[in-house]
Design a protein around this motif. Structure first.
Motif, PDB file in Angstrom:
ATOM      1  N   LYS A  58       1.013  -1.377  -0.192  1.00  0.00           N
ATOM      2  CA  LYS A  58       0.263   0.220  -0.070  1.00  0.00           C
ATOM      3  C   LYS A  58       0.676   1.439   0.271  1.00  0.00           C
ATOM      4  CE  LYS A  58      -3.759   1.915   2.447  1.00  0.00           C
ATOM      5  NZ  LYS A  58      -4.762   2.243   3.812  1.00  0.00           N
ATOM      6  N   THR A  59       2.096   1.614   0.891  1.00  0.00           N
ATOM      7  CA  THR A  59       3.143   2.283   0.736  1.00  0.00           C
ATOM      8  C   THR A  59       3.653   2.556  -0.270  1.00  0.00           C
ATOM      9  OG1 THR A  59       2.571   1.958   3.527  1.00  0.00           O
ATOM     10  CG2 THR A  59       5.061   3.166   1.915  1.00  0.00           C
ATOM     11  N   LEU A  60       3.983   1.394  -0.799  1.00  0.00           N
ATOM     12  CA  LEU A  60       4.798   1.560  -1.820  1.00  0.00           C
ATOM     13  C   LEU A  60       3.999   2.366  -3.317  1.00  0.00           C
ATOM     14  CD1 LEU A  60       7.511   0.809  -3.886  1.00  0.00           C
ATOM     15  CD2 LEU A  60       6.616  -1.421  -4.354  1.00  0.00           C
ATOM     16  N   SER A  61       2.886   1.612  -3.376  1.00  0.00           N
ATOM     17  CA  SER A  61       1.952   1.964  -3.979  1.00  0.00           C
ATOM     18  C   SER A  61       1.690   3.500  -4.379  1.00  0.00           C
ATOM     19  CB  SER A  61       0.674   1.314  -4.227  1.00  0.00           C
ATOM     20  OG  SER A  61       0.795   0.088  -4.575  1.00  0.00           O
ATOM     21  N   ALA A  62       1.151   4.214  -2.721  1.00  0.00           N
ATOM     22  CA  ALA A  62       1.072   5.807  -2.698  1.00  0.00           C
ATOM     23  C   ALA A  62       2.549   6.156  -3.523  1.00  0.00           C
ATOM     24  CB  ALA A  62       0.566   5.829  -1.146  1.00  0.00           C
ATOM     25  N   ARG A  63       3.984   5.780  -2.733  1.00  0.00           N
ATOM     26  CA  ARG A  63       5.033   6.126  -3.292  1.00  0.00           C
ATOM     27  C   ARG A  63       5.218   6.459  -4.319  1.00  0.00           C
ATOM     28  NH1 ARG A  63       3.547   8.161   1.151  1.00  0.00           N
ATOM     29  NH2 ARG A  63       4.330   7.458   3.102  1.00  0.00           N
ATOM     30  N   LEU A  64       5.080   5.338  -5.249  1.00  0.00           N
ATOM     31  CA  LEU A  64       5.232   5.678  -6.226  1.00  0.00           C
ATOM     32  C   LEU A  64       4.230   6.525  -7.379  1.00  0.00           C
ATOM     33  CD1 LEU A  64       5.558   1.631  -6.970  1.00  0.00           C
ATOM     34  CD2 LEU A  64       7.325   3.073  -7.353  1.00  0.00           C
ATOM     35  N   ARG A  65       2.402   6.776  -6.555  1.00  0.00           N
ATOM     36  CA  ARG A  65       1.555   7.375  -7.468  1.00  0.00           C
ATOM     37  C   ARG A  65       2.283   8.544  -7.029  1.00  0.00           C
ATOM     38  NH1 ARG A  65      -2.290   3.894  -5.245  1.00  0.00           N
ATOM     39  NH2 ARG A  65      -2.560   5.071  -3.862  1.00  0.00           N
ATOM     40  N   GLU A  66       2.652   9.106  -6.167  1.00  0.00           N
ATOM     41  CA  GLU A  66       3.152  10.584  -5.738  1.00  0.00           C
ATOM     42  C   GLU A  66       4.873  10.662  -6.820  1.00  0.00           C
ATOM     43  OE1 GLU A  66       3.498  10.147  -1.667  1.00  0.00           O
ATOM     44  OE2 GLU A  66       1.637   9.763  -1.170  1.00  0.00           O
ATOM     45  N   MET A  67       5.253   9.660  -6.934  1.00  0.00           N
ATOM     46  CA  MET A  67       6.465  10.440  -7.764  1.00  0.00           C
ATOM     47  C   MET A  67       6.233  10.264  -9.299  1.00  0.00           C
ATOM     48  SD  MET A  67       9.381   7.768  -5.404  1.00  0.00           S
ATOM     49  CE  MET A  67      10.621   7.964  -6.509  1.00  0.00           C
ATOM     50  N   GLU A  68       5.625   9.670  -9.232  1.00  0.00           N
ATOM     51  CA  GLU A  68       5.171   9.975 -10.764  1.00  0.00           C
ATOM     52  C   GLU A  68       4.224  11.379 -10.981  1.00  0.00           C
ATOM     53  OE1 GLU A  68       1.828   7.469 -14.126  1.00  0.00           O
ATOM     54  OE2 GLU A  68       1.672   7.097 -11.766  1.00  0.00           O
ATOM     55  N   LYS A  69       3.466  12.141  -9.972  1.00  0.00           N
ATOM     56  CA  LYS A  69       2.967  12.721 -10.266  1.00  0.00           C
ATOM     57  C   LYS A  69       3.798  13.950  -9.835  1.00  0.00           C
ATOM     58  CE  LYS A  69      -0.879  15.888  -7.208  1.00  0.00           C
ATOM     59  NZ  LYS A  69      -0.675  15.899  -5.900  1.00  0.00           N
ATOM     60  N   ASN A  70       4.543  13.694  -8.861  1.00  0.00           N
ATOM     61  CA  ASN A  70       5.152  14.787  -9.367  1.00  0.00           C
ATOM     62  C   ASN A  70       6.506  15.072 -10.090  1.00  0.00           C
ATOM     63  OD1 ASN A  70       4.733  16.588  -6.432  1.00  0.00           O
ATOM     64  ND2 ASN A  70       5.783  14.621  -5.743  1.00  0.00           N
ATOM     65  N   GLY A  71       6.467  14.022 -10.994  1.00  0.00           N
ATOM     66  CA  GLY A  71       7.110  14.061 -12.280  1.00  0.00           C
ATOM     67  C   GLY A  71       8.517  13.106 -12.280  1.00  0.00           C
ATOM     68  N   ILE A  72       8.995  13.039 -11.461  1.00  0.00           N
ATOM     69  CA  ILE A  72      10.070  12.517 -10.993  1.00  0.00           C
ATOM     70  C   ILE A  72      10.443  10.906 -11.241  1.00  0.00           C
ATOM     71  CG2 ILE A  72      11.606  11.122  -8.732  1.00  0.00           C
ATOM     72  CD1 ILE A  72      10.854  14.115  -8.618  1.00  0.00           C
ATOM     73  N   ILE A  73       9.163  10.307 -11.386  1.00  0.00           N
ATOM     74  CA  ILE A  73       9.174   8.726 -12.579  1.00  0.00           C
ATOM     75  C   ILE A  73       8.487   8.522 -13.644  1.00  0.00           C
ATOM     76  CG2 ILE A  73      10.505   7.202 -10.844  1.00  0.00           C
ATOM     77  CD1 ILE A  73       7.705   6.360 -10.152  1.00  0.00           C
ATOM     78  N   GLU A  74       8.273   7.631 -14.517  1.00  0.00           N
ATOM     79  CA  GLU A  74       7.182   7.860 -15.250  1.00  0.00           C
ATOM     80  C   GLU A  74       6.692   5.893 -14.991  1.00  0.00           C
ATOM     81  OE1 GLU A  74       7.717   9.597 -18.615  1.00  0.00           O
ATOM     82  OE2 GLU A  74       9.373   7.604 -19.284  1.00  0.00           O
ATOM     83  N   LYS A  75       5.351   6.269 -15.390  1.00  0.00           N
ATOM     84  CA  LYS A  75       4.792   4.700 -15.586  1.00  0.00           C
ATOM     85  C   LYS A  75       4.855   4.362 -16.959  1.00  0.00           C
ATOM     86  CE  LYS A  75       0.905   1.988 -13.297  1.00  0.00           C
ATOM     87  NZ  LYS A  75      -0.162   2.472 -12.563  1.00  0.00           N
ATOM     88  N   ARG A  76       5.756   3.007 -16.661  1.00  0.00           N
ATOM     89  CA  ARG A  76       4.976   2.408 -18.371  1.00  0.00           C
ATOM     90  C   ARG A  76       4.353   1.589 -18.214  1.00  0.00           C
ATOM     91  NH1 ARG A  76      11.567   3.729 -20.150  1.00  0.00           N
ATOM     92  NH2 ARG A  76      11.133   5.735 -20.034  1.00  0.00           N
ATOM     93  N   ILE A  77       3.559   0.917 -19.169  1.00  0.00           N
ATOM     94  CA  ILE A  77       2.810   0.273 -19.119  1.00  0.00           C
ATOM     95  C   ILE A  77       2.883  -0.882 -20.527  1.00  0.00           C
ATOM     96  CG2 ILE A  77       0.308  -1.025 -18.865  1.00  0.00           C
ATOM     97  CD1 ILE A  77      -0.662   1.725 -17.627  1.00  0.00           C
ATOM     98  N   TYR A  78       2.951  -2.394 -20.380  1.00  0.00           N
ATOM     99  CA  TYR A  78       3.197  -3.153 -21.901  1.00  0.00           C
ATOM    100  C   TYR A  78       2.120  -3.668 -22.042  1.00  0.00           C
ATOM    101  CZ  TYR A  78       8.478  -0.515 -21.426  1.00  0.00           C
ATOM    102  OH  TYR A  78       9.400   0.223 -21.163  1.00  0.00           O
TER     103      TYR A  78
END
Length: 135
Positions: A58-78
């Motif tokens: 749950k925490t990992l999902s939240a951090r990844l979403r926050e990082m994506e929202k802040n433009g630090i990472i991007e999510k790639r779906i294959y």
């Protein structure tokens, strides 16, 4: 910098730049995820889950979403079965690497008793050298 220039600069600030950076990377586990992406090349949810001590899904999902929202990472779906999701660090995220390295260098130099078994200070390049540099 002259006192007058400094006053003008402070008056032009909307927020403290250090505080703003801390809002982006200061939540628990965010720097660990960034570290694992930049130093270990991790890109997958389960890799982070297995390697970041104490994090739960749950925490990992939240951090990844926050990082994506802040433009630090991007999510790639294959597409595929099952769907494959990877995370990639962005240019903005890579710009944080010197910050993380400075944090590590500080601890290795001034808090070595807390992080190394032998308690001896080390340089950043001794820990994070590339295999070709170690020779």
């Amino acid at each position: 910098m002259k006192e007058e220039e400094c006053k003008h600069l402070l008056e032009s600030l909307k927020a403290c730049p250090i505080d703003n950076t801390f809002k982006i990377i200061g939540k628990k586990f965010t720097v660990h995820i960034l570290r694992n992406m930049t130093k270990l090349g991790q890109t997958r949810f389960n890799q982070f889950l297995d390697s970041v001590e104490g994090i739960n899904p749950k925490t990992l999902s939240a951090r990844l979403r926050e990082m994506e929202k802040n433009g630090i990472i991007e999510k790639r779906i294959y597409a595929g079965t099952p769907v494959k999701i990877e995370y990639a660090i962005t240019k903005k995220g890579l710009a944080l690497n010197p910050v993380l390295e400075s944090m590590a260098a500080f601890s290795m130099q001034y808090c070595s008793k807390d992080i190394f078994k032998d308690g001896k200070p080390r340089l950043l390049k001794e820990i994070y050298s590339k295999p070709s540099e170690a020779a």
